[in-house]
Design a protein around this motif. Sequence first.
Motif, PDB file in Angstrom:
ATOM      1  N   ALA A 204      25.026  41.841  -9.238  1.00  0.00           N
ATOM      2  CA  ALA A 204      24.436  40.940 -10.230  1.00  0.00           C
ATOM      3  C   ALA A 204      23.015  40.551  -9.868  1.00  0.00           C
ATOM      4  O   ALA A 204      22.183  40.301 -10.748  1.00  0.00           O
ATOM      5  CB  ALA A 204      25.292  39.678 -10.374  1.00  0.00           C
TER       6      ALA A 204
ATOM      7  N   GLY B 130      21.935  42.270 -12.994  1.00  0.00           N
ATOM      8  CA  GLY B 130      22.630  41.372 -13.892  1.00  0.00           C
ATOM      9  C   GLY B 130      21.731  40.768 -14.958  1.00  0.00           C
ATOM     10  O   GLY B 130      20.506  40.792 -14.857  1.00  0.00           O
TER      11      GLY B 130
ATOM     12  N   LYS C 245      21.232  31.943 -13.773  1.00  0.00           N
ATOM     13  CA  LYS C 245      22.495  32.675 -13.648  1.00  0.00           C
ATOM     14  C   LYS C 245      22.249  34.163 -13.835  1.00  0.00           C
ATOM     15  O   LYS C 245      21.494  34.567 -14.705  1.00  0.00           O
ATOM     16  CB  LYS C 245      23.486  32.167 -14.701  1.00  0.00           C
ATOM     17  CG  LYS C 245      24.828  32.891 -14.714  1.00  0.00           C
ATOM     18  CD  LYS C 245      25.858  32.191 -15.582  1.00  0.00           C
ATOM     19  CE  LYS C 245      25.488  32.185 -17.041  1.00  0.00           C
ATOM     20  NZ  LYS C 245      26.580  31.645 -17.896  1.00  0.00           N
ATOM     21  N   ARG C 246      22.924  34.973 -12.999  1.00  0.00           N
ATOM     22  CA  ARG C 246      22.881  36.424 -13.151  1.00  0.00           C
ATOM     23  C   ARG C 246      24.308  36.931 -13.269  1.00  0.00           C
ATOM     24  O   ARG C 246      25.164  36.606 -12.433  1.00  0.00           O
ATOM     25  CB  ARG C 246      22.196  37.093 -11.955  1.00  0.00           C
ATOM     26  CG  ARG C 246      20.880  36.482 -11.590  1.00  0.00           C
ATOM     27  CD  ARG C 246      19.656  37.289 -11.793  1.00  0.00           C
ATOM     28  NE  ARG C 246      19.670  38.549 -12.403  1.00  0.00           N
ATOM     29  CZ  ARG C 246      19.058  39.637 -11.905  1.00  0.00           C
ATOM     30  NH1 ARG C 246      18.442  39.561 -10.746  1.00  0.00           N
ATOM     31  NH2 ARG C 246      19.043  40.769 -12.586  1.00  0.00           N
ATOM     32  N   VAL C 247      24.548  37.687 -14.317  1.00  0.00           N
ATOM     33  CA  VAL C 247      25.895  38.174 -14.600  1.00  0.00           C
ATOM     34  C   VAL C 247      25.881  39.686 -14.719  1.00  0.00           C
ATOM     35  O   VAL C 247      25.069  40.245 -15.458  1.00  0.00           O
ATOM     36  CB  VAL C 247      26.441  37.559 -15.913  1.00  0.00           C
ATOM     37  CG1 VAL C 247      27.849  38.069 -16.176  1.00  0.00           C
ATOM     38  CG2 VAL C 247      26.425  36.039 -15.841  1.00  0.00           C
ATOM     39  N   TYR C 248      26.788  40.325 -13.982  1.00  0.00           N
ATOM     40  CA  TYR C 248      26.946  41.775 -14.086  1.00  0.00           C
ATOM     41  C   TYR C 248      28.437  42.078 -14.109  1.00  0.00           C
ATOM     42  O   TYR C 248      29.156  41.808 -13.151  1.00  0.00           O
ATOM     43  CB  TYR C 248      26.279  42.482 -12.903  1.00  0.00           C
ATOM     44  CG  TYR C 248      26.384  43.986 -12.960  1.00  0.00           C
ATOM     45  CD1 TYR C 248      25.642  44.717 -13.880  1.00  0.00           C
ATOM     46  CD2 TYR C 248      27.244  44.671 -12.106  1.00  0.00           C
ATOM     47  CE1 TYR C 248      25.745  46.098 -13.949  1.00  0.00           C
ATOM     48  CE2 TYR C 248      27.354  46.049 -12.166  1.00  0.00           C
ATOM     49  CZ  TYR C 248      26.598  46.761 -13.083  1.00  0.00           C
ATOM     50  OH  TYR C 248      26.714  48.135 -13.155  1.00  0.00           O
TER      51      TYR C 248
ATOM     52  N   ASP D 190      32.016  41.522 -14.242  1.00  0.00           N
ATOM     53  CA  ASP D 190      32.792  40.302 -14.004  1.00  0.00           C
ATOM     54  C   ASP D 190      32.194  39.430 -12.899  1.00  0.00           C
ATOM     55  O   ASP D 190      32.789  38.414 -12.518  1.00  0.00           O
ATOM     56  CB  ASP D 190      34.239  40.661 -13.618  1.00  0.00           C
ATOM     57  CG  ASP D 190      34.968  41.359 -14.756  1.00  0.00           C
ATOM     58  OD1 ASP D 190      34.628  41.070 -15.919  1.00  0.00           O
ATOM     59  OD2 ASP D 190      35.856  42.185 -14.483  1.00  0.00           O
ATOM     60  N   GLU D 191      31.062  39.818 -12.381  1.00  0.00           N
ATOM     61  CA  GLU D 191      30.462  39.084 -11.260  1.00  0.00           C
ATOM     62  C   GLU D 191      29.423  38.086 -11.764  1.00  0.00           C
ATOM     63  O   GLU D 191      28.543  38.436 -12.550  1.00  0.00           O
ATOM     64  CB  GLU D 191      29.817  40.073 -10.290  1.00  0.00           C
ATOM     65  CG  GLU D 191      29.216  39.426  -9.056  1.00  0.00           C
ATOM     66  CD  GLU D 191      28.566  40.470  -8.173  1.00  0.00           C
ATOM     67  OE1 GLU D 191      29.299  41.142  -7.417  1.00  0.00           O
ATOM     68  OE2 GLU D 191      27.340  40.630  -8.247  1.00  0.00           O
ATOM     69  N   VAL D 192      29.525  36.851 -11.308  1.00  0.00           N
ATOM     70  CA  VAL D 192      28.601  35.786 -11.706  1.00  0.00           C
ATOM     71  C   VAL D 192      27.994  35.155 -10.459  1.00  0.00           C
ATOM     72  O   VAL D 192      28.708  34.729  -9.547  1.00  0.00           O
ATOM     73  CB  VAL D 192      29.320  34.689 -12.527  1.00  0.00           C
ATOM     74  CG1 VAL D 192      28.337  33.577 -12.903  1.00  0.00           C
ATOM     75  CG2 VAL D 192      29.955  35.279 -13.772  1.00  0.00           C
ATOM     76  N   THR D 193      26.683  35.115 -10.403  1.00  0.00           N
ATOM     77  CA  THR D 193      25.989  34.427  -9.315  1.00  0.00           C
ATOM     78  C   THR D 193      25.079  33.351  -9.913  1.00  0.00           C
ATOM     79  O   THR D 193      24.503  33.536 -10.981  1.00  0.00           O
ATOM     80  CB  THR D 193      25.142  35.396  -8.469  1.00  0.00           C
ATOM     81  OG1 THR D 193      24.216  36.079  -9.319  1.00  0.00           O
ATOM     82  CG2 THR D 193      26.018  36.401  -7.753  1.00  0.00           C
TER      83      THR D 193
ATOM     84  N   ILE E   2      28.896  27.368 -17.121  1.00  0.00           N
ATOM     85  CA  ILE E   2      29.664  28.095 -16.112  1.00  0.00           C
ATOM     86  C   ILE E   2      31.146  27.888 -16.386  1.00  0.00           C
ATOM     87  O   ILE E   2      31.585  26.766 -16.685  1.00  0.00           O
ATOM     88  CB  ILE E   2      29.337  27.608 -14.679  1.00  0.00           C
ATOM     89  CG1 ILE E   2      27.833  27.641 -14.429  1.00  0.00           C
ATOM     90  CG2 ILE E   2      30.049  28.461 -13.640  1.00  0.00           C
ATOM     91  CD1 ILE E   2      27.439  27.116 -13.080  1.00  0.00           C
TER      92      ILE E   2
END
Length: 509
Positions: free
Chosen positions: A390, A394, A409-412, A414-417, A437
Amino acid sequence: MKRTLSFMLILTFILSFIPVQAEDNEERTWQDEMIYFIMVDRFHNGDKSNDYEVDVNDPKAYHGGDFKGITKKLDYIKDMGFTAIWLTPIVKNEPKGYHGYWTEDFYDVEEHFGTLEEFKSLVEEAHKREIKVILDLVVNHTGYQHPWLTDPEKKDWFHERKGILNWDNQEDVENGELAGLPDLAQENPEVKKYLLDMAKWWITETDVDGYRLDTVKHVPKWFWKEFSKEVKSVKDDFFLIGEVWHEDPKYVADYGNTGIDSFVDYPFFNEAARIFSRPDQSMGRLQAVWKRNTTLYGNANILGNFIDNHDNVRFTRLAKERDQDPVKRIKLALSYMYTAPGIPIIYYGTEIALDGGEDPDNRRDMEFGTTNEVVTYLSRLSELRKQYPALRKGDFEVLYDRLGMTVFKRVYEDEVTIIAINNSTKSQEVELSTEQIMSDHQLRGVLDEEVIESSKDGYKLTVESETAEVYVLEEKEETSRMYMIPVVIVPLLFIIFFFIFRKRVNNRR
């Protein structure tokens, strides 16, 4: 046998409920890279035998850096997490051309740096460590005293000897002399063929992985289209990153239509150097740069982000001029560069907060053996960027930006950071809603290992002054522990079953 099959079915059923951490198995691309930029002459002297006409007290003379020196420091570079190195030009230069931009022979190696075989060895050793090599390439001009200038048969290889009178006139920019350097006439078929053949030769001969293209805006776009097509025919995934030094991002982005893959992002640099060299600066302008980039470029994720280079005052100097601790300031800038979209490009010495003013002071000799917390921090950021896709590819969404405090927020997949950067002199608290979130989860900090559980209102983040944190969204620890029960029980049951089964077989025998 029936009991065995029954047990295996039960085992498969139980394992299906165990969460599996997503892995990034996709092929490595250029947006996954982290680039370390080296001025060859100023990095490391690994061979004293080529140190003629070296004067370390003269900032405009050769200082002794060479290919063997870089080769000896490849492990140092790899340990910081870098996956590619960008080297200033290595072709033979005229006297005082320590930087590589005053070409004397396009097909020969600068003798101060070593031999062609030593460079090939450098590339080979880098590849063994999974480090790619990018060469700086100049096709706009030659050195001031190039032999072609006195060759009657090559009189038409250059444009008229005149400077750039109007920088807003593209014809002047492309045909005028930059800093008095003889300007090559790419429209001459012989010149064009020579330059294209030369660029392909270096790829074939040395197996380099990309070119950083110098002074792109001073060369016609039609030439870059042919250049891109020709060099990419030699090696798969060959990377072209251009330097278009211009304030207008639309002007820069237009060169993306020539086949050049990426560009060093000067609009990013202008904002990042200003924002992070002093506290209490909003990061909103950086986010505006990103939004603009997404509309201008096909893939804005492969633009090169940097905070200093060989043409500008060192970031450390900017921080010192503002009475700031350069180490704190560099760590904040790196936090953004390694977690926001783009390829981080780190100029040698930034990891030890190397000082330097205008050219050539910004090209001081690298100092090894110094202890600096930036190196450790840089290595940790590199690990995180490799571990969490991500952070490399992401989606990018700003959740909060106020008074120097930014959360994005960075989303790739199913991964969220979640990245929180406090660029202020005060501790900051930020509340993020469950709309921003997912609820019933927790945020696990991967730098300071803080765990923030969600409440009915959301998540409350507390970030100390001039620090940053990277959070990974995951299920709460209670839920995770429930999932861990099968992980412990299943192997235990399998062992018990194995011994019972073995005992019964022995008894039957």
